[in-house]
Scaffold this motif. Structure first.
Motif, PDB file in Angstrom:
ATOM      1  N   ASN A 286      -4.310   1.425  -2.524  1.00 18.30           N
ATOM      2  CA  ASN A 286      -4.155  -0.024  -2.510  1.00 18.30           C
ATOM      3  C   ASN A 286      -3.360  -0.463  -3.740  1.00 18.30           C
ATOM      4  O   ASN A 286      -3.710  -1.424  -4.412  1.00 18.30           O
ATOM      5  CB  ASN A 286      -5.530  -0.695  -2.468  1.00 18.30           C
ATOM      6  CG  ASN A 286      -5.420  -2.169  -2.165  1.00 18.30           C
ATOM      7  OD1 ASN A 286      -4.699  -2.560  -1.263  1.00 18.30           O
ATOM      8  ND2 ASN A 286      -6.107  -2.994  -2.933  1.00 18.30           N
TER       9      ASN A 286
ATOM     10  N   LYS B 265       0.852  -1.171   0.000  1.00 19.70           N
ATOM     11  CA  LYS B 265       0.000   0.000   0.000  1.00 19.70           C
ATOM     12  C   LYS B 265       0.898   1.234   0.000  1.00 19.70           C
ATOM     13  O   LYS B 265       2.062   1.166   0.395  1.00 19.70           O
ATOM     14  CB  LYS B 265      -0.904   0.013   1.227  1.00 19.70           C
ATOM     15  CG  LYS B 265      -1.985  -1.048   1.182  1.00 19.70           C
ATOM     16  CD  LYS B 265      -2.938  -0.901   2.337  1.00 19.70           C
ATOM     17  CE  LYS B 265      -4.048  -1.947   2.215  1.00 19.70           C
ATOM     18  NZ  LYS B 265      -5.062  -1.768   3.263  1.00 19.70           N
TER      19      LYS B 265
ATOM     20  N   PRO C 206      -8.803  -8.061  -7.659  1.00 23.73           N
ATOM     21  CA  PRO C 206      -9.884  -9.011  -7.884  1.00 23.73           C
ATOM     22  C   PRO C 206      -9.673  -9.760  -9.206  1.00 23.73           C
ATOM     23  O   PRO C 206      -9.225  -9.167 -10.186  1.00 23.73           O
ATOM     24  CB  PRO C 206     -11.138  -8.143  -7.929  1.00 23.73           C
ATOM     25  CG  PRO C 206     -10.767  -6.892  -7.210  1.00 23.73           C
ATOM     26  CD  PRO C 206      -9.305  -6.704  -7.463  1.00 23.73           C
TER      27      PRO C 206
ATOM     28  N   GLU D 157       2.768  -2.371   4.699  1.00 28.63           N
ATOM     29  CA  GLU D 157       1.526  -3.143   4.652  1.00 28.63           C
ATOM     30  C   GLU D 157       1.239  -3.637   3.239  1.00 28.63           C
ATOM     31  O   GLU D 157       1.312  -2.877   2.274  1.00 28.63           O
ATOM     32  CB  GLU D 157       0.382  -2.257   5.137  1.00 28.63           C
ATOM     33  CG  GLU D 157      -0.933  -2.970   5.254  1.00 28.63           C
ATOM     34  CD  GLU D 157      -2.035  -2.047   5.765  1.00 28.63           C
ATOM     35  OE1 GLU D 157      -3.197  -2.477   5.737  1.00 28.63           O
ATOM     36  OE2 GLU D 157      -1.737  -0.913   6.176  1.00 28.63           O
ATOM     37  N   GLU D 158       0.911  -4.903   3.131  1.00 28.93           N
ATOM     38  CA  GLU D 158       0.585  -5.506   1.837  1.00 28.93           C
ATOM     39  C   GLU D 158      -0.744  -4.972   1.320  1.00 28.93           C
ATOM     40  O   GLU D 158      -1.695  -4.806   2.075  1.00 28.93           O
ATOM     41  CB  GLU D 158       0.503  -7.027   1.958  1.00 28.93           C
ATOM     42  CG  GLU D 158       1.824  -7.711   2.235  1.00 28.93           C
ATOM     43  CD  GLU D 158       2.806  -7.603   1.072  1.00 28.93           C
ATOM     44  OE1 GLU D 158       2.376  -7.594  -0.096  1.00 28.93           O
ATOM     45  OE2 GLU D 158       4.021  -7.522   1.346  1.00 28.93           O
ATOM     46  N   ALA D 159      -0.792  -4.710   0.036  1.00 29.87           N
ATOM     47  CA  ALA D 159      -2.031  -4.290  -0.607  1.00 29.87           C
ATOM     48  C   ALA D 159      -2.956  -5.496  -0.754  1.00 29.87           C
ATOM     49  O   ALA D 159      -2.509  -6.645  -0.783  1.00 29.87           O
ATOM     50  CB  ALA D 159      -1.732  -3.692  -1.978  1.00 29.87           C
ATOM     51  N   GLU D 160      -4.238  -5.193  -0.856  1.00 29.69           N
ATOM     52  CA  GLU D 160      -5.211  -6.247  -1.107  1.00 29.69           C
ATOM     53  C   GLU D 160      -5.006  -6.745  -2.530  1.00 29.69           C
ATOM     54  O   GLU D 160      -4.671  -5.972  -3.425  1.00 29.69           O
ATOM     55  CB  GLU D 160      -6.621  -5.696  -0.926  1.00 29.69           C
ATOM     56  CG  GLU D 160      -6.880  -5.205   0.483  1.00 29.69           C
ATOM     57  CD  GLU D 160      -8.124  -4.347   0.582  1.00 29.69           C
ATOM     58  OE1 GLU D 160      -8.966  -4.377  -0.330  1.00 29.69           O
ATOM     59  OE2 GLU D 160      -8.230  -3.625   1.591  1.00 29.69           O
ATOM     60  N   PRO D 161      -5.193  -8.028  -2.771  1.00 29.52           N
ATOM     61  CA  PRO D 161      -4.992  -8.547  -4.128  1.00 29.52           C
ATOM     62  C   PRO D 161      -5.984  -7.964  -5.125  1.00 29.52           C
ATOM     63  O   PRO D 161      -7.089  -7.575  -4.763  1.00 29.52           O
ATOM     64  CB  PRO D 161      -5.194 -10.053  -3.977  1.00 29.52           C
ATOM     65  CG  PRO D 161      -5.850 -10.255  -2.656  1.00 29.52           C
ATOM     66  CD  PRO D 161      -5.615  -9.042  -1.825  1.00 29.52           C
TER      67      PRO D 161
END
Length: 112
Positions: A40, A3, A107, A101-105
């Motif tokens: 993100n 992120k 979709p 912090e890792e970003a959300e994958p």
């Protein structure tokens, strides 16, 4: 992918140029100094204008994917960038920094 934090650092208004060339606008830019957005990686943060995102999205994506030392190390923090939107009447300067912090994958429907 990480992120990225996007912080509004400066909001400048060139009122002389606005009076001379711009049609009156009610809400041309609602950003304020100190405002923070979290990107993100691949997605424009809610509330960030399209023009600003267009100016910075390549930098956000590069930093989110681990890029460093943009423009041969001009930033003290190698995992950051200082970018301005392209509004000539009221340019806004943004400080962009990659977070741990890792970003959300992405979709599945968007990754094709």
């Amino acid at each position: 992918m990480k992120k990225c934090r996007i912080t509004v650092m400066k909001v400048i208004e060139h009122t002389d140029l606005m009076e001379r060339y711009e049609n009156p606008m009610l809400h041309a830019c609602d950003l304020r100094e100190g405002q923070v957005f979290i990107a993100n990686g691949w997605k424009k943060p809610e509330g960030l204008c399209d023009s600003a995102w267009s100016s910075m999205s390549a930098f956000v994506m590069t930093l989110a994917h681990g890029g460093e030392n943009l423009y041969e190390g001009w930033m003290k923090n190698p995992r950051s960038a200082m970018i301005s939107c392209n509004d000539g009447f009221r340019p806004v300067s943004f400080y962009i920094e990659a977070l741990e912090e890792e970003a959300e994958p992405v979709p599945p429907a968007l990754s094709k």
